[in-house]
Design an enzyme around this catalytic site. Structure first.
Site, PDB file in Angstrom:
ATOM      1  N   TYR A  47       0.816  -1.216   0.000  1.00 42.76           N
ATOM      2  CA  TYR A  47       0.000   0.000   0.000  1.00 42.76           C
ATOM      3  C   TYR A  47       0.850   1.266   0.000  1.00 42.76           C
ATOM      4  O   TYR A  47       0.409   2.310  -0.441  1.00 42.76           O
ATOM      5  CB  TYR A  47      -0.903   0.030   1.235  1.00 42.76           C
ATOM      6  CG  TYR A  47      -2.191  -0.735   1.090  1.00 42.76           C
ATOM      7  CD1 TYR A  47      -2.178  -2.098   0.854  1.00 42.76           C
ATOM      8  CD2 TYR A  47      -3.415  -0.096   1.208  1.00 42.76           C
ATOM      9  CE1 TYR A  47      -3.353  -2.807   0.738  1.00 42.76           C
ATOM     10  CE2 TYR A  47      -4.600  -0.799   1.096  1.00 42.76           C
ATOM     11  CZ  TYR A  47      -4.569  -2.150   0.863  1.00 42.76           C
ATOM     12  OH  TYR A  47      -5.741  -2.844   0.751  1.00 42.76           O
ATOM     13  N   LYS A  51       3.686 -15.276   3.018  1.00 49.16           N
ATOM     14  CA  LYS A  51       3.924 -16.052   1.791  1.00 49.16           C
ATOM     15  C   LYS A  51       5.423 -16.306   1.737  1.00 49.16           C
ATOM     16  O   LYS A  51       6.132 -15.909   0.799  1.00 49.16           O
ATOM     17  CB  LYS A  51       3.395 -15.262   0.579  1.00 49.16           C
ATOM     18  CG  LYS A  51       3.379 -16.037  -0.726  1.00 49.16           C
ATOM     19  CD  LYS A  51       2.342 -17.152  -0.771  1.00 49.16           C
ATOM     20  CE  LYS A  51       2.482 -17.958  -2.048  1.00 49.16           C
ATOM     21  NZ  LYS A  51       1.641 -19.182  -2.056  1.00 49.16           N
ATOM     22  N   ASP A 111      -2.301 -18.467   1.243  1.00 55.50           N
ATOM     23  CA  ASP A 111      -3.279 -19.209   0.426  1.00 55.50           C
ATOM     24  C   ASP A 111      -3.955 -20.280   1.278  1.00 55.50           C
ATOM     25  O   ASP A 111      -5.178 -20.471   1.217  1.00 55.50           O
ATOM     26  CB  ASP A 111      -2.634 -19.796  -0.847  1.00 55.50           C
ATOM     27  CG  ASP A 111      -1.306 -20.497  -0.599  1.00 55.50           C
ATOM     28  OD1 ASP A 111      -0.770 -20.438   0.527  1.00 55.50           O
ATOM     29  OD2 ASP A 111      -0.785 -21.125  -1.550  1.00 55.50           O
ATOM     30  N   ASP A 127      -6.052  -7.087   4.329  1.00 54.24           N
ATOM     31  CA  ASP A 127      -7.202  -6.496   3.638  1.00 54.24           C
ATOM     32  C   ASP A 127      -8.086  -7.602   3.077  1.00 54.24           C
ATOM     33  O   ASP A 127      -9.309  -7.616   3.267  1.00 54.24           O
ATOM     34  CB  ASP A 127      -6.694  -5.589   2.499  1.00 54.24           C
ATOM     35  CG  ASP A 127      -7.835  -4.966   1.722  1.00 54.24           C
ATOM     36  OD1 ASP A 127      -8.789  -4.479   2.359  1.00 54.24           O
ATOM     37  OD2 ASP A 127      -7.782  -4.973   0.473  1.00 54.24           O
ATOM     38  N   ASP A 172     -11.897  -9.329   4.779  1.00 50.52           N
ATOM     39  CA  ASP A 172     -13.192  -9.397   4.071  1.00 50.52           C
ATOM     40  C   ASP A 172     -13.716 -10.828   4.083  1.00 50.52           C
ATOM     41  O   ASP A 172     -14.906 -11.065   4.275  1.00 50.52           O
ATOM     42  CB  ASP A 172     -13.048  -8.937   2.608  1.00 50.52           C
ATOM     43  CG  ASP A 172     -13.345  -7.450   2.432  1.00 50.52           C
ATOM     44  OD1 ASP A 172     -13.054  -6.677   3.375  1.00 50.52           O
ATOM     45  OD2 ASP A 172     -13.851  -7.060   1.359  1.00 50.52           O
TER      46      ASP A 172
HETATM   47  C1  IPM Z   1     -10.244  -1.428   4.015  1.00 51.92           C
HETATM   48  C2  IPM Z   1     -10.532  -0.884   2.643  1.00 51.92           C
HETATM   49  C3  IPM Z   1      -9.399   0.059   2.238  1.00 51.92           C
HETATM   50  C4  IPM Z   1      -8.123  -0.755   2.256  1.00 51.92           C
HETATM   51  C5  IPM Z   1      -9.620   0.746   0.877  1.00 51.92           C
HETATM   52  C6  IPM Z   1     -10.895   1.555   0.867  1.00 51.92           C
HETATM   53  C7  IPM Z   1      -8.448   1.598   0.486  1.00 51.92           C
HETATM   54  O1  IPM Z   1     -10.700  -1.927   1.730  1.00 51.92           O
HETATM   55  O2  IPM Z   1     -10.143  -0.622   4.967  1.00 51.92           O
HETATM   56  O3  IPM Z   1     -10.132  -2.654   4.145  1.00 51.92           O
HETATM   57  O4  IPM Z   1      -7.814  -1.438   1.284  1.00 51.92           O
HETATM   58  O5  IPM Z   1      -7.412  -0.698   3.259  1.00 51.92           O
HETATM   59 MG    MG Z   2     -10.685  -3.858   2.593  1.00 48.98          MG
END
Ligand code: IPM
Ligand code: MG
Length: 362
Positions: free
Chosen positions: A146, A195, A227, A251, A255
């Site tokens: 990032y 990884k 993975d 990240d 999710d």
């Molecule tokens: C998160 C989001 C952010 C990230 C985006 C919006 C830049 O997906 O906070 O997980 O990737 O960190």
């Molecule tokens: Mg995210």
């Protein structure tokens, strides 16, 4: 007690979910006799509209002067929003990355917890869910891909893009310590995800995490390839207590973890630096498709406010009261659309906030 809180409503569903979290905090103040003074700050698309840039020095210095900042979400529809006509460094997401970096918020805590009441919303089979699961994803937030150098060039008529993944040992050590500290207060297990079979940054990650583990003989450490971790999260999520990982893997895995809790609308987060200060935000995005329709689930933001009470304001009892109120409203069968199941009562964003605020007691 008196506290100064920065509020970043942001874009999309951000303003409505932050409004509900504030409603809940107002009730906490009333019941426990605190005074929170709020200052609204601009970030992301809202800041672009007002100032032409997604993050201003004013937002950074205002945020720094607060005890904590509570945020909704930033960003819009990349296909239709004019914000995405701007160059990448001027888009809403750049504002979020900028404030994380400017405030040195390197430790991102994302708890993924399956409420019994939401088992029906969990896409996993009952025998996999078992008694449920409760994990904490500790994502490094100010390094890695990032923040490494990136550019797009053209070489001999061929377009080429470069992103750089860098970590130094200090960055790894400080996040690893946080993970072990938290594991100590939980079930005493850290799964460090990397990884290391391919990446140098991961091999250094593994070596430094092993060094830190030496100071925590009471915590069990295991290493897992990313993975495999993605697979294990849906095969047997119960095995995880604290997952420690770098920015990009965190990240993605957070999710995935949120979805096994039923909905990303439930997943809160805290981004912390070396001090008590933190930026608290739901892990989900700005959902522009449902913005302003009273459909968004405010619970992730309300639970983020609970994390703020606990980690930045040292109001543990109040944080527990917010979490108990969420639990009570779910037990009573109230659901927003994303976690709706048969026999439950569908409510909108505002009603969900009202119900949780009403349920706050001492
Ligand atoms: C998160 C989001 C952010 C990230 C985006 C919006 C830049 O997906 O906070 O997980 O990737 O960190
Ligand atoms: Mg995210």
């Amino acid at each position: 007690m008196n506290f100064q809180i920065g509020l970043i409503p942001g874009d999309g569903i951000g303003p409505e979910i932050v409004r509900e979290a504030k409603k809940v905090l107002d009730k906490v103040c009333e019941v426990y006799g605190h005074t929170f003074t709020y200052t609204e700050l601009l970030l992301g698309g809202a800041s672009i509209d007002a100032h032409g840039v997604p993050l201003t020095e004013e937002t950074i210095s205002e945020a720094k002067s607060k005890d904590a900042v509570l945020m909704g979400s930033i960003g819009g529809d990349a296909k239709t929003s004019p914000w995405y006509q701007l160059e990448p460094s001027k888009r809403p997401e750049a504002g979020l990355l900028g404030i994380r970096k400017a405030l040195n918020l390197f430790a991102n805590l994302r708890p993924a917890y399956l409420y019994k009441e939401l088992q029906a919303a969990c896409p996993l089979r009952e025998d996999i869910i078992g008694d449920g699961f409760d994990m904490m994803i500790m994502r490094e937030l100010t390094g890695g891909l990032y923040f490494g150098e990136r550019k797009t060039v053209e070489e001999n008529g061929v377009r080429k893009a470069i992103d750089t993944l860098t970590y130094d040992e200090h960055e790894i050590r400080r996040i690893a310590k946080r993970a072990f500290d938290i594991a100590r207060k939980r079930r005493g297990k850290v799964t460090s995800v990397d990884k290391a079979n391919v990446l140098d940054s991961s091999r250094l990650w593994r070596a430094v995490v092993d060094e830190v583990a030496g100071d925590y003989p009471d915590v069990t450490l295991e290493h897992m390839l990313v993975d495999n971790c993605a697979m294990q999260l849906v095969r047997d999520p119960k095995q995880f207590d604290v997952i420690l990982t770098e920015n990009m893997f965190g990240d993605i895995l957070s999710d995935e973890a949120s979805m096994v809790t039923g909905s990303i609308g439930m997943l809160s987060s805290a981004s912390l630096n070396e001090t008590k200060f933190g930026l608290y935000e739901p892990s989900h995005g700005s959902a522009p498709d449902i913005a302003g329709q009273d459909k968004a689930n405010p619970i992730a933001t309300i639970l983020s406010a609970a994390m703020m009470l606990r980690y930045s304001l040292d109001l543990d009892e109040e944080a527990g009261a917010v979490e108990a109120a969420v639990q009570k409203v779910l037990t009573e069968g109230y659901r927003t659309g994303d976690i709706m199941s048969q026999g439950c009562t569908l409510v909108g964003t505002g009603k969900m906030g009202d119900l949780i605020a009403e349920a706050i007691t001492r």
